[in-house]
Scaffold this motif. Structure first.
Motif, short mmCIF file in Angstrom:
data_model
loop_
_atom_site.label_atom_id
_atom_site.label_comp_id
_atom_site.label_asym_id
_atom_site.label_seq_id
_atom_site.Cartn_x
_atom_site.Cartn_y
_atom_site.Cartn_z
N THR A 125 -4.11 4.41 -3.21
CA THR A 125 -4.48 5.39 -1.76
C THR A 125 -3.33 5.97 -0.96
O THR A 125 -4.50 6.39 -0.05
CB THR A 125 -5.30 4.15 -1.62
OG1 THR A 125 -5.40 3.06 -2.59
CG2 THR A 125 -6.06 4.04 -0.01
N GLN B 117 0.77 -1.35 0.11
CA GLN B 117 -0.37 -0.10 -0.08
C GLN B 117 0.72 0.96 0.00
O GLN B 117 -0.14 2.49 -0.66
CB GLN B 117 -1.43 -0.18 0.95
CG GLN B 117 -2.06 -0.56 0.81
CD GLN B 117 -3.45 -0.76 2.26
OE1 GLN B 117 -2.97 -0.81 3.28
NE2 GLN B 117 -4.34 -0.01 1.52
N ASN C 295 -8.95 5.23 5.48
CA ASN C 295 -8.77 5.46 4.06
C ASN C 295 -10.50 4.20 4.37
O ASN C 295 -10.31 2.86 4.83
CB ASN C 295 -8.07 4.37 3.08
CG ASN C 295 -8.36 3.49 2.63
OD1 ASN C 295 -9.98 4.46 1.99
ND2 ASN C 295 -8.67 3.03 1.36
N ASP D 72 -9.70 4.18 -2.21
CA ASP D 72 -9.75 3.14 -2.54
C ASP D 72 -10.49 4.00 -3.71
O ASP D 72 -10.15 3.66 -5.06
CB ASP D 72 -9.55 2.08 -2.09
CG ASP D 72 -9.58 1.82 -0.71
OD1 ASP D 72 -8.45 1.70 -1.25
OD2 ASP D 72 -10.07 0.77 -0.05
#
Length: 191
Positions: free
Chosen positions: A131, A19, A100, A119
């Motif tokens: 993201t 990520q 998130n 997202d």
């Protein structure tokens, strides 16, 4: 330009492998260095290559060690909603959380909680791996909403944008996409 050397801030950045937790930790670290502030980072990887947990401890200012102790962090950037409950113990009363996701998070202990579906925004701008930068941009946009006594993030959107624009290791196309993602998060409505 050097800032007040008594300034101190501690931020937890969490997500899963792939990520970009370490990438945004690096951007924030460089922003601190550019401001003349001392910086410590430390990270843990739990099978990160297979989607396991990754957490970074970012300390800005004069600290003797890199790890953040429970109850001491000023903020949490959570790239996955479930990381909020997992790392909330590190936050001091009155800290901020930027996460998130769309699930409701109860702001216990006077915490300020801001949520964005990073997202979805990443898919909408056709940059599904962005993201992390969307969340960081959104976090920087949320800082003015904090109460005066809360410890707002040590850097501004413009300072992170400048660091990202000078990051040569990612190549021109990826840098342009990254700047676009940062802007998408920053310009998202923070109400």
């Amino acid at each position: 330009m050097a800032k007040d050397q008594s300034f101190k801030q501690q931020i937890i950045i969490s997500g899963v492998g792939g990520q970009g937790v370490l990438f945004i930790t690096g951007l924030l670290s460089q922003a601190a260095i550019d401001k003349g502030l001392a910086v410590f980072t430390s990270e843990t990887h739990g099978m990160a290559q297979r989607g396991g947990s990754v957490v970074s401890h970012l300390k800005v200012g004069g600290f003797p060690s890199p790890l953040i102790r429970p109850g001491r962090a000023d903020g949490l950037l959570a790239l996955k909603t479930e990381n909020i409950d997992q790392y909330r113990m590190y936050l001091k009363p009155g800290a901020w959380i930027v996460g998130n996701g769309t699930e409701e998070t109860r702001p216990a202990g006077g915490l300020s909680v801001f949520k964005v579906d990073a997202d979805l925004i990443a898919r909408n701008i056709r940059s599904p791996k962005s993201t992390n930068l969307i969340l960081l941009g959104f976090a920087l946009a949320c800082m003015p909403l904090l109460a005066a006594e809360q410890n707002k993030m040590f850097c501004t959107y413009e300072e992170i944008q400048a660091v990202l624009a000078q990051t040569e290791s990612i190549g021109t196309a990826r840098r342009e996409n990254s700047l676009k993602a940062l802007e998408a998060g920053f310009s998202h409505e923070t109400a």
